[in-house]
Design a protein around this motif. Structure first.
Motif, PDB file in Angstrom:
ATOM      1  N   MET A   1     -16.575  44.164  33.033  1.00  0.00           N
ATOM      2  CA  MET A   1     -17.824  43.461  32.322  1.00  0.00           C
ATOM      3  C   MET A   1     -18.775  42.646  33.986  1.00  0.00           C
ATOM      4  O   MET A   1     -17.502  43.324  35.203  1.00  0.00           O
ATOM      5  CB  MET A   1     -16.890  41.943  32.290  1.00  0.00           C
ATOM      6  N   LYS A   2     -19.718  43.708  33.861  1.00  0.00           N
ATOM      7  CA  LYS A   2     -20.691  43.228  35.260  1.00  0.00           C
ATOM      8  C   LYS A   2     -20.315  41.988  35.947  1.00  0.00           C
ATOM      9  O   LYS A   2     -21.287  41.552  37.151  1.00  0.00           O
ATOM     10  CB  LYS A   2     -21.555  44.227  34.968  1.00  0.00           C
ATOM     11  N   SER A   3     -21.256  40.950  34.501  1.00  0.00           N
ATOM     12  CA  SER A   3     -21.760  39.828  35.009  1.00  0.00           C
ATOM     13  C   SER A   3     -20.846  38.623  34.029  1.00  0.00           C
ATOM     14  O   SER A   3     -20.828  39.109  32.917  1.00  0.00           O
ATOM     15  CB  SER A   3     -23.147  39.901  35.035  1.00  0.00           C
ATOM     16  N   TYR A   4     -21.490  37.753  34.777  1.00  0.00           N
ATOM     17  CA  TYR A   4     -21.265  36.345  32.993  1.00  0.00           C
ATOM     18  C   TYR A   4     -22.078  36.480  32.501  1.00  0.00           C
ATOM     19  O   TYR A   4     -21.581  35.493  31.724  1.00  0.00           O
ATOM     20  CB  TYR A   4     -21.315  34.921  34.919  1.00  0.00           C
ATOM     21  N   ARG A   5     -22.944  37.048  32.611  1.00  0.00           N
ATOM     22  CA  ARG A   5     -24.397  37.368  31.663  1.00  0.00           C
ATOM     23  C   ARG A   5     -23.403  37.982  30.756  1.00  0.00           C
ATOM     24  O   ARG A   5     -24.104  38.358  29.227  1.00  0.00           O
ATOM     25  CB  ARG A   5     -25.690  37.872  32.011  1.00  0.00           C
ATOM     26  N   ASP A   6     -22.945  38.703  30.405  1.00  0.00           N
ATOM     27  CA  ASP A   6     -21.640  39.496  29.446  1.00  0.00           C
ATOM     28  C   ASP A   6     -21.017  38.617  28.752  1.00  0.00           C
ATOM     29  O   ASP A   6     -20.784  39.435  27.697  1.00  0.00           O
ATOM     30  CB  ASP A   6     -21.332  40.594  30.077  1.00  0.00           C
ATOM     31  N   LEU A   7     -20.592  37.307  29.123  1.00  0.00           N
ATOM     32  CA  LEU A   7     -19.193  36.668  28.133  1.00  0.00           C
ATOM     33  C   LEU A   7     -20.146  36.423  27.139  1.00  0.00           C
ATOM     34  O   LEU A   7     -21.460  35.630  26.978  1.00  0.00           O
ATOM     35  CB  LEU A   7     -19.169  35.547  29.500  1.00  0.00           C
ATOM     36  N   ILE A   8     -19.499  36.405  25.939  1.00  0.00           N
ATOM     37  CA  ILE A   8     -20.273  35.994  24.693  1.00  0.00           C
ATOM     38  C   ILE A   8     -20.772  34.789  25.027  1.00  0.00           C
ATOM     39  O   ILE A   8     -21.388  33.664  24.557  1.00  0.00           O
ATOM     40  CB  ILE A   8     -19.427  36.090  23.133  1.00  0.00           C
ATOM     41  N   VAL A   9     -19.548  33.903  25.426  1.00  0.00           N
ATOM     42  CA  VAL A   9     -19.459  32.168  25.367  1.00  0.00           C
ATOM     43  C   VAL A   9     -20.139  32.308  26.113  1.00  0.00           C
ATOM     44  O   VAL A   9     -20.802  30.386  25.824  1.00  0.00           O
ATOM     45  CB  VAL A   9     -17.946  31.837  25.687  1.00  0.00           C
ATOM     46  N   TRP A  10     -20.790  32.399  27.162  1.00  0.00           N
ATOM     47  CA  TRP A  10     -22.437  32.173  27.895  1.00  0.00           C
ATOM     48  C   TRP A  10     -23.406  31.966  27.123  1.00  0.00           C
ATOM     49  O   TRP A  10     -23.850  31.498  27.905  1.00  0.00           O
ATOM     50  CB  TRP A  10     -21.858  32.734  28.624  1.00  0.00           C
ATOM     51  N   GLN A  11     -23.628  33.248  26.493  1.00  0.00           N
ATOM     52  CA  GLN A  11     -24.613  33.636  26.010  1.00  0.00           C
ATOM     53  C   GLN A  11     -24.670  32.473  24.821  1.00  0.00           C
ATOM     54  O   GLN A  11     -26.154  31.907  24.596  1.00  0.00           O
ATOM     55  CB  GLN A  11     -24.313  34.893  25.424  1.00  0.00           C
ATOM     56  N   LYS A  12     -24.080  32.665  24.105  1.00  0.00           N
ATOM     57  CA  LYS A  12     -23.955  31.218  23.043  1.00  0.00           C
ATOM     58  C   LYS A  12     -23.818  29.666  23.480  1.00  0.00           C
ATOM     59  O   LYS A  12     -24.436  28.938  23.437  1.00  0.00           O
ATOM     60  CB  LYS A  12     -22.597  31.028  22.120  1.00  0.00           C
ATOM     61  N   TYR A  54     -16.754  31.972  36.701  1.00  0.00           N
ATOM     62  CA  TYR A  54     -16.942  33.330  36.979  1.00  0.00           C
ATOM     63  C   TYR A  54     -17.058  34.195  38.189  1.00  0.00           C
ATOM     64  O   TYR A  54     -16.150  35.178  38.624  1.00  0.00           O
ATOM     65  CB  TYR A  54     -17.562  33.956  35.845  1.00  0.00           C
ATOM     66  N   GLY A  55     -17.712  33.767  39.097  1.00  0.00           N
ATOM     67  CA  GLY A  55     -18.092  33.847  40.523  1.00  0.00           C
ATOM     68  C   GLY A  55     -17.417  34.145  41.281  1.00  0.00           C
ATOM     69  O   GLY A  55     -16.955  34.274  42.714  1.00  0.00           O
ATOM     70  N   ARG A  56     -15.858  32.469  41.045  1.00  0.00           N
ATOM     71  CA  ARG A  56     -14.640  32.468  42.072  1.00  0.00           C
ATOM     72  C   ARG A  56     -14.001  33.596  41.715  1.00  0.00           C
ATOM     73  O   ARG A  56     -13.878  34.530  41.168  1.00  0.00           O
ATOM     74  CB  ARG A  56     -14.196  31.491  41.220  1.00  0.00           C
ATOM     75  N   ASN A  57     -13.209  34.082  42.958  1.00  0.00           N
ATOM     76  CA  ASN A  57     -12.526  35.202  43.520  1.00  0.00           C
ATOM     77  C   ASN A  57     -10.957  35.122  42.274  1.00  0.00           C
ATOM     78  O   ASN A  57     -10.423  35.827  42.849  1.00  0.00           O
ATOM     79  CB  ASN A  57     -12.220  35.372  44.311  1.00  0.00           C
ATOM     80  N   TYR A  58     -10.400  33.701  41.877  1.00  0.00           N
ATOM     81  CA  TYR A  58      -9.099  33.708  41.864  1.00  0.00           C
ATOM     82  C   TYR A  58      -9.417  33.005  40.946  1.00  0.00           C
ATOM     83  O   TYR A  58     -10.146  32.138  39.965  1.00  0.00           O
ATOM     84  CB  TYR A  58      -9.092  32.528  42.091  1.00  0.00           C
ATOM     85  N   LYS A  59      -8.190  33.750  39.084  1.00  0.00           N
ATOM     86  CA  LYS A  59      -7.701  33.135  38.355  1.00  0.00           C
ATOM     87  C   LYS A  59      -7.942  31.895  38.059  1.00  0.00           C
ATOM     88  O   LYS A  59      -8.691  31.011  36.726  1.00  0.00           O
ATOM     89  CB  LYS A  59      -6.864  34.095  37.425  1.00  0.00           C
ATOM     90  N   LYS A  60      -7.095  30.547  38.916  1.00  0.00           N
ATOM     91  CA  LYS A  60      -6.888  29.121  38.743  1.00  0.00           C
ATOM     92  C   LYS A  60      -8.243  29.008  39.092  1.00  0.00           C
ATOM     93  O   LYS A  60      -8.756  28.027  38.385  1.00  0.00           O
ATOM     94  CB  LYS A  60      -6.024  29.318  39.488  1.00  0.00           C
ATOM     95  N   ASP A  61      -9.045  29.375  40.016  1.00  0.00           N
ATOM     96  CA  ASP A  61     -10.249  28.724  40.204  1.00  0.00           C
ATOM     97  C   ASP A  61     -11.683  28.498  38.722  1.00  0.00           C
ATOM     98  O   ASP A  61     -11.535  27.970  38.054  1.00  0.00           O
ATOM     99  CB  ASP A  61     -10.842  28.762  41.221  1.00  0.00           C
ATOM    100  N   TYR A  62     -11.329  29.741  38.856  1.00  0.00           N
ATOM    101  CA  TYR A  62     -11.842  31.029  36.565  1.00  0.00           C
ATOM    102  C   TYR A  62     -11.812  29.952  36.153  1.00  0.00           C
ATOM    103  O   TYR A  62     -12.736  28.735  34.996  1.00  0.00           O
ATOM    104  CB  TYR A  62     -12.106  32.361  36.947  1.00  0.00           C
ATOM    105  N   SER A  63     -10.311  29.562  35.361  1.00  0.00           N
ATOM    106  CA  SER A  63     -10.047  28.665  34.427  1.00  0.00           C
ATOM    107  C   SER A  63     -10.161  26.560  34.971  1.00  0.00           C
ATOM    108  O   SER A  63     -10.661  26.228  33.881  1.00  0.00           O
ATOM    109  CB  SER A  63      -8.111  28.649  34.704  1.00  0.00           C
ATOM    110  N   ARG A  64     -10.474  26.517  36.381  1.00  0.00           N
ATOM    111  CA  ARG A  64     -10.363  25.175  36.065  1.00  0.00           C
ATOM    112  C   ARG A  64     -12.260  25.034  35.841  1.00  0.00           C
ATOM    113  O   ARG A  64     -12.589  23.700  35.220  1.00  0.00           O
ATOM    114  CB  ARG A  64     -10.524  24.358  37.976  1.00  0.00           C
ATOM    115  N   PHE A  65     -13.063  25.740  35.865  1.00  0.00           N
ATOM    116  CA  PHE A  65     -14.535  25.650  35.972  1.00  0.00           C
ATOM    117  C   PHE A  65     -14.938  26.021  34.385  1.00  0.00           C
ATOM    118  O   PHE A  65     -15.276  25.080  33.887  1.00  0.00           O
ATOM    119  CB  PHE A  65     -15.496  27.048  36.357  1.00  0.00           C
TER     120      PHE A  65
END
Length: 118
Positions: A1-12, A54-65
């Motif tokens: 995945m290149k970008s958060y724009r590729d995430l279906i949940v973001w698109q929806k 998505y732009g964060r470098n850590y899974k924990k941060d991503y999960s929190r957002f």
């Protein structure tokens, strides 16, 4: 995945925002700085937090957002329900929005669980 724009949940969730905004024109004008503003802000918060996480470098941060995005979704679902109960908008007006929000909720839950499993 290149970008958060590729995430279906973001698109929806972006699509959901585009459904929310026109619906707000059916609300009473005196709610412009109240419920309308709250609904718009919480709806915009959903794709925004997905993208920021998505732009964060850590899974924990991503999960929190993603959790924040889910919280904003729940907030917006509640505000729409309030608008329905106050008869500012009808349940029929919200059919597509409610269906899509349930889909987004499931996708966010799945993504959060996937990140926490790893």
């Amino acid at each position: 995945m290149k970008s958060y724009r590729d995430l279906i949940v973001w698109q929806k969730s972006m699509n959901w925002v585009t459904l929310i905004y026109p619906l707000m024109s059916k609300m009473p004008e005196n709610e412009r700085f109240g419920l309308i503003s709250q609904i718009k802000r919480s709806s915009v918060s959903i794709p925004s937090n997905i993208a920021e996480g998505y732009g964060r470098n850590y899974k924990k941060d991503y999960s929190r957002f993603l959790q924040i995005a889910r919280g904003s979704l729940f907030e917006c679902q509640t505000q729409i329900e309030i608008a329905i109960q106050l008869k500012f908008i009808s349940l029929e007006d919200c059919k597509e929005i409610n269906d899509l929000s349930n889909e987004i909720e499931k996708m966010l839950n799945s993504l959060i669980n996937k990140l926490s499993d790893n």
